[in-house]
Design an enzyme around this catalytic site. Structure first.
Site, PDB file in Angstrom:
ATOM      1  N   CYS A 136      -0.636   4.917  -9.168  1.00  0.00           N
ATOM      2  CA  CYS A 136      -1.303   3.866  -8.400  1.00  0.00           C
ATOM      3  C   CYS A 136      -2.314   4.482  -7.430  1.00  0.00           C
ATOM      4  O   CYS A 136      -1.923   5.070  -6.415  1.00  0.00           O
ATOM      5  CB  CYS A 136      -0.254   3.051  -7.638  1.00  0.00           C
ATOM      6  SG  CYS A 136      -0.959   1.759  -6.606  1.00  0.00           S
ATOM      7  N   CYS A 139      -2.344   2.787  -3.979  1.00  0.00           N
ATOM      8  CA  CYS A 139      -1.221   3.161  -3.105  1.00  0.00           C
ATOM      9  C   CYS A 139      -1.408   4.571  -2.541  1.00  0.00           C
ATOM     10  O   CYS A 139      -1.159   4.810  -1.358  1.00  0.00           O
ATOM     11  CB  CYS A 139       0.100   3.149  -3.880  1.00  0.00           C
ATOM     12  SG  CYS A 139       0.323   1.738  -4.947  1.00  0.00           S
ATOM     13  N   ASP A 140      -1.805   5.509  -3.385  1.00  0.00           N
ATOM     14  CA  ASP A 140      -1.697   6.919  -3.019  1.00  0.00           C
ATOM     15  C   ASP A 140      -3.028   7.620  -2.773  1.00  0.00           C
ATOM     16  O   ASP A 140      -3.039   8.770  -2.306  1.00  0.00           O
ATOM     17  CB  ASP A 140      -0.924   7.672  -4.119  1.00  0.00           C
ATOM     18  CG  ASP A 140       0.508   7.154  -4.242  1.00  0.00           C
ATOM     19  OD1 ASP A 140       1.028   6.642  -3.241  1.00  0.00           O
ATOM     20  OD2 ASP A 140       1.086   7.251  -5.331  1.00  0.00           O
TER      21      ASP A 140
END
Ligand code: NAP
Length: 309
Positions: A136, A139-140
């Protein structure tokens, strides 16, 4: 009512299911949450979460989901470890078939079984997940500021996430198994115009390597069989998402590409059956909207139960 009869069953104990469970427990419904393993879903293996509001320092995925489970338990949510293998949703009483032959019946059902990212299935991928291997970008990405990363895949997700990653990283190398992207033309044009994205075509990753964290990828060109190494601090595997739908009657439920289609209230085409979280057909798969959908689905289930008397 015996212990295999409930007004509401929530299937799946990730953020969507746990939020639905919190709402149902607070509403004092006759309800159970069924989960085949430990509660938590995909975020249990997420090393760090910085985009869930209310935690200014960020927190580990395991801790976040632990807090969600504890909050639902505080209001008495009952969770059972059960593996559901099939179901019949044709009547007013929904019948869930368990792996050991028993059945659970309910009047309303919230399906929150989630999805899982497709993996490249190579040495080092599993071991270094959360230590440079990510599924992701949204997300990261911010964890890789000014570093070199790779994206694997050529679909809309891979190309869009590669562009998103360029906000943070020094360089993105997109590795695709063919010589043409699958992504929509407009995204391709935008990505080709982005000076921070480079491409390696006709190539697959054969190993992710590094001591404790990702340091490089081993690559193989599918046309020439030539092997190569690419030094990166992170690799984003974005080659599709697999819905956890093995136990769902897709001949009864409306679905697209295996994901459940719902309306805005999270209702499926079957009265009394709602869906929430990553099992839904949708674009954004984040913890925050999974939770929101769990809350909406529970409210819809409550309304349905009230209307049914
Ligand atoms: P996708 O469209 O199925 O693309 C998956 C990509 O991964 C493909 O390029 C595929 O290669 C590659 N791939 C699959 N298995 C692989 C493997 N084992 N090793 C290496 N590469 C592999 O998946 P997606 O990008 O996640 O998109 C899913 C759906 O959501 C699509 O319908 C997409 O259009 C949609 N979506 C839409 C938007 C948007 O409209 N904004 C954004 C994101 C997603 P091949 O090309 O060779 O098959």
């Amino acid at each position: 009512m015996d212990t295999n009869e409930y007004d509401l069953v929530i299937l799946g104990g990730g953020p969507a299911g746990l939020t639905a469970g919190l709402y149902a427990a607070r509403a004092k419904l006759s309800c159970v949450l069924l989960e085949r393993g430990a509660v938590g879903g995909q975020i249990v293996v997420t090393d760090w979460i910085d985009n869930y509001p209310g935690f200014p320092e960020g927190l580990n995925g395991y801790d976040l989901v632990g807090k969600m489970a504890a909050q639902a338990a505080r209001f008495g949510l009952v969770t059972r470890t059960e593996t559901v293998t099939g179901m019949d949703l044709s009547g007013p009483r929904k019948i869930l078939q368990l792996a050991d032959g028993r059945k659970i019946r309910c009047r309303a059902l919230i399906i929150a079984t989630g999805a899982r990212p497709n993996s490249i299935d190579v040495p080092g991928e599993k071991e270094l997940t959360g230590r440079g291997v990510s599924y992701c970008g949204t997300c990261d990405g911010p964890f890789f500021r000014d570093m070199d990363v790779a994206v694997v895949g050529g679909g809309n997700t891979a190309v869009q996430e590669a562009m998103y990653l360029t906000r943070f990283v020094r360089k993105v190398t997109l590795i695709h198994r063919r010589d043409q992207l699958r992504a929509t033309r407009i995204y391709q044009e935008q990505a080709f115009a982005n000076p921070k994205i480079e491409y390696i075509w006709d190539t697959v990753v054969t190993a992710v390597t590094g001591e404790n964290e990702v340091q490089s990828l081993r690559l193989r060109n599918l046309r020439t069989n030539q092997e190569d190494t690419l030094a990166v601090a992170g690799v984003f595997v974005l080659i599709g998402t697999i819905p956890n739908n093995g136990m769902l009657p897709l001949d009864q439920l409306d679905s697209r590409d295996g994901f459940l289609v719902t309306d805005q209230e999270m209702c499926t085409n079957i009265a009394g059956v709602m869906a929430a979280g990553d099992i839904r057909h949708k674009k954004v798969r984040q913890v925050i909207n999974a939770c929101g959908e769990g809350a909406v689905a529970e409210q819809a289930a409550e309304r349905y139960l009230e209307e049914m008397g």
